[in-house]
Design an enzyme around this catalytic site. Structure first.
Site, PDB file in Angstrom:
ATOM      1  N   PHE A 119       3.862  -3.232  -0.669  1.00  0.00           N
ATOM      2  CA  PHE A 119       3.931  -3.941   0.314  1.00  0.00           C
ATOM      3  C   PHE A 119       3.674  -3.340   1.701  1.00  0.00           C
ATOM      4  O   PHE A 119       3.120  -3.848   2.700  1.00  0.00           O
ATOM      5  CB  PHE A 119       4.669  -5.365   0.539  1.00  0.00           C
ATOM      6  CG  PHE A 119       4.579  -6.094  -0.874  1.00  0.00           C
ATOM      7  CD1 PHE A 119       3.674  -7.150  -0.853  1.00  0.00           C
ATOM      8  CD2 PHE A 119       5.497  -6.180  -1.820  1.00  0.00           C
ATOM      9  CE1 PHE A 119       3.379  -7.867  -1.929  1.00  0.00           C
ATOM     10  CE2 PHE A 119       5.594  -6.800  -2.952  1.00  0.00           C
ATOM     11  CZ  PHE A 119       4.349  -7.942  -3.210  1.00  0.00           C
ATOM     12  N   ASP A 157       0.574  -2.669  -7.497  1.00  0.00           N
ATOM     13  CA  ASP A 157      -0.549  -1.527  -7.484  1.00  0.00           C
ATOM     14  C   ASP A 157      -0.581  -1.142  -6.007  1.00  0.00           C
ATOM     15  O   ASP A 157      -0.287  -1.825  -4.992  1.00  0.00           O
ATOM     16  CB  ASP A 157      -1.968  -2.016  -7.678  1.00  0.00           C
ATOM     17  CG  ASP A 157      -2.746  -1.000  -8.346  1.00  0.00           C
ATOM     18  OD1 ASP A 157      -2.266  -0.260  -8.973  1.00  0.00           O
ATOM     19  OD2 ASP A 157      -4.160  -1.141  -8.221  1.00  0.00           O
ATOM     20  N   HIS A 206       3.479 -15.459  -5.569  1.00  0.00           N
ATOM     21  CA  HIS A 206       3.069 -14.117  -4.782  1.00  0.00           C
ATOM     22  C   HIS A 206       2.770 -14.609  -3.487  1.00  0.00           C
ATOM     23  O   HIS A 206       2.288 -15.527  -3.164  1.00  0.00           O
ATOM     24  CB  HIS A 206       2.097 -13.375  -5.422  1.00  0.00           C
ATOM     25  CG  HIS A 206       1.890 -12.014  -5.238  1.00  0.00           C
ATOM     26  ND1 HIS A 206       1.167 -11.448  -3.927  1.00  0.00           N
ATOM     27  CD2 HIS A 206       2.428 -10.912  -5.822  1.00  0.00           C
ATOM     28  CE1 HIS A 206       1.106 -10.431  -3.794  1.00  0.00           C
ATOM     29  NE2 HIS A 206       1.726  -9.779  -5.003  1.00  0.00           N
TER      30      HIS A 206
END
Length: 226
Positions: free
Chosen positions: A82, A69, A191
């Site tokens: 990112f 997102d 992650h």
């Protein structure tokens, strides 16, 4: 935002012509127009929605890093997963990415969070959703972006060889589950979020592994310095 007036890098416009014509994309276009009409603030700004594609043409892609997102705070999102523009403090996940690069390659930890230097070298920084409502994470989930970005990954998987796909976290692993590992290198780990970085992110050596693969294929290493 119909296919004929989408402002996107020409090679990607050609590769994604079918995706732009899909009902899911037309529904996405209508949804985004309704958001705009209702006065919602959408990130990133319109001219940066396709920034990942604009910075990294189809034939120049060497590495794909899949995010989820866009950042939903003011001034953060600029169309690259990112990444944040110069002058914006690197968010926590990016800080952990930098720490792993430091441990993996011995490179200094950057002060800026702007990853355009990676994108210019063929690192496609692709979010699954390319827009978000201000201060409302995942607000543009299941509106059509996922099908569009899946189409981009499918095209790379089918029409290119020797790419490196970095799949960080369960969402990215699922999104990249169809990638042909006979043609491409798939690197998976937890992650880099502070919530999961200590469960397999640190020490994954993805950046050195990517460069070893690219060097072996004669595609040239990525300079991961920022």
């Amino acid at each position: 935002m119909a296919e004929n007036n989408v402002q996107i890098e020409p090679s990607w416009k050609r590769e994604l012509a079918e995706a732009f014509a899909q009902p899911s994309f037309l529904a996405l276009k209508a949804f985004l127009q309704a958001e705009k009409t209702s006065g919602q603030t959408i990130y990133p700004p319109g001219k940066l929605i396709f920034n990942a594609f604009d910075c990294t043409p189809f034939e120049e892609v060497r590495v794909v890093i899949i995010g989820q997102d866009p950042y939903h705070g003011p001034g953060q999102a600029h169309g690259l997963s990112f990444s944040v523009p110069d002058g914006v403090a690197p968010p926590p996940s990016l800080g952990n990415i930098y720490k792993e690069i430091n441990q993996d390659l011995g490179l200094p930890i950057p002060k800026t969070g702007n990853l355009i230097p990676w994108a210019r070298q063929g690192v496609l920084l692709l979010n699954a959703m390319l827009t978000v409502r201000a201060n409302t994470p995942a607000s543009h989930q299941n509106k059509g972006w996922e099908q569009f970005t899946d189409a981009a990954i499918h095209r790379l998987n089918e029409r290119r060889t020797g790419l490196v796909f970095m799949l960080w976290g369960a969402y990215a692993k699922k999104k990249g589950s169809f990638i042909d590992t006979q043609k491409h290198l798939v690197l998976s780990s937890s992650h880099p979020s502070p919530l999961s970085a200590h469960t397999g992110w640190y020490g994954n050596h993805h950046f050195s592994k990517a460069n070893a693969w690219l060097k072996e294929k004669g595609l040239g290493e990525v300079d991961w310095r920022i």
